[in-house]
Design an enzyme around this catalytic site. Sequence first.
Site, PDB file in Angstrom:
ATOM      1  N   LEU A  96       1.041  -1.256   0.302  1.00 55.38           N
ATOM      2  CA  LEU A  96      -0.295  -0.186   0.152  1.00 55.38           C
ATOM      3  C   LEU A  96       1.237   0.896   0.485  1.00 55.38           C
ATOM      4  O   LEU A  96       1.989   1.127   0.683  1.00 55.38           O
ATOM      5  CB  LEU A  96      -1.006  -0.316   1.696  1.00 55.38           C
ATOM      6  CG  LEU A  96      -2.131  -0.583   1.080  1.00 55.38           C
ATOM      7  CD1 LEU A  96      -2.637  -0.323   2.689  1.00 55.38           C
ATOM      8  CD2 LEU A  96      -2.918   0.043   0.539  1.00 55.38           C
ATOM      9  N   ASP A  97       0.198   2.049  -0.464  1.00 51.79           N
ATOM     10  CA  ASP A  97       1.596   3.053  -0.836  1.00 51.79           C
ATOM     11  C   ASP A  97       1.422   4.213  -0.095  1.00 51.79           C
ATOM     12  O   ASP A  97       0.841   4.004   0.488  1.00 51.79           O
ATOM     13  CB  ASP A  97       1.735   3.960  -2.390  1.00 51.79           C
ATOM     14  CG  ASP A  97      -0.105   4.523  -1.896  1.00 51.79           C
ATOM     15  OD1 ASP A  97      -0.279   5.765  -1.496  1.00 51.79           O
ATOM     16  OD2 ASP A  97      -1.014   4.108  -3.195  1.00 51.79           O
ATOM     17  N   LYS A  98       2.504   4.740   0.406  1.00 49.35           N
ATOM     18  CA  LYS A  98       2.594   6.078   2.011  1.00 49.35           C
ATOM     19  C   LYS A  98       0.995   6.787   2.196  1.00 49.35           C
ATOM     20  O   LYS A  98       1.182   6.860   3.239  1.00 49.35           O
ATOM     21  CB  LYS A  98       4.051   7.138   1.581  1.00 49.35           C
ATOM     22  CG  LYS A  98       3.994   7.307   2.760  1.00 49.35           C
ATOM     23  CD  LYS A  98       5.887   8.421   2.456  1.00 49.35           C
ATOM     24  CE  LYS A  98       5.555   9.370   3.968  1.00 49.35           C
ATOM     25  NZ  LYS A  98       6.780   9.671   3.603  1.00 49.35           N
ATOM     26  N   ASP A  99       0.490   7.451   0.883  1.00 49.43           N
ATOM     27  CA  ASP A  99      -0.212   8.043   1.241  1.00 49.43           C
ATOM     28  C   ASP A  99      -1.527   7.160   2.099  1.00 49.43           C
ATOM     29  O   ASP A  99      -2.554   7.642   1.698  1.00 49.43           O
ATOM     30  CB  ASP A  99      -0.412   9.039   0.488  1.00 49.43           C
ATOM     31  CG  ASP A  99       0.688   9.888   0.163  1.00 49.43           C
ATOM     32  OD1 ASP A  99       1.204  10.506   1.243  1.00 49.43           O
ATOM     33  OD2 ASP A  99       1.015  10.232  -1.100  1.00 49.43           O
ATOM     34  N   SER A 100      -1.448   6.301   1.485  1.00 50.55           N
ATOM     35  CA  SER A 100      -2.754   4.656   1.294  1.00 50.55           C
ATOM     36  C   SER A 100      -2.733   4.280   2.991  1.00 50.55           C
ATOM     37  O   SER A 100      -1.930   4.281   3.640  1.00 50.55           O
ATOM     38  CB  SER A 100      -3.171   4.151   0.402  1.00 50.55           C
ATOM     39  OG  SER A 100      -3.526   4.179  -0.890  1.00 50.55           O
TER      40      SER A 100
END
Length: 232
Positions: free
Chosen positions: A100-104
């Site tokens: 999951l990307d950093k902003d998710s």
Amino acid sequence: MEKEKFPMRINKYLASKKYCTRREADTLIEKGLVMLNGKRAVLGDKVQENDVVDVKFRQKKYKYYAYNKPRGVITHSPQEGEVDIASTIGLKGVFPIGRLDKDSEGLIILTDDGRITDSLLNPDEAHEKEYLVATKEELAENFKKKMESGVDIEGYMTKPAIVRVLGTNKFSIALTEGKKHQIRRMCAALGYVTARLQRRRIMNISLAGLKQGQYRPITGKSLSDFLQSLGF
């Protein structure tokens, strides 16, 4: 399902039969716990279609956890000054499956079972994942239809999805694939900026009330159904 091609390296054979990962197979072979046609196997042995392979070990009891990743936490390979999952939990010997990307934020499966990685992440297996999304803009009337039928993201047409509009700028989407930043790119292609993205479910495993940064063991019927769907 693609027919297995023989001869096949013995570690690949054991992995294909879901005994263990290839690396774990090499360890078992080195310990003399794998027999090929009644003889002790060695690294590099190749298995023919009618060969008999025996594994003399008690299968490891693996651990599985559902973890609610907070926004800002890195899944893999943090850079200097970044915080990753391993540093936020007290679990040892487990790793995240997928990203999951950093902003998710939202659901990540943590485990020490490397066998399930390919089956869970392989897009050909079509395992469903569900996300809750908020955009900065209000959703148009045709938004649901466009997202469900497929969106062209830089030359790739996404597969059909299931979308539920939950508010003027909120929706849920269930996908069976996972291109890099796919939902953000789908929204951007339709003129929307993603304000929040949370993964709520992976197959039959859901967040189920987990607060950010919390985790719980996956056990019982939830685990057996999960593993059965992955072919174990």
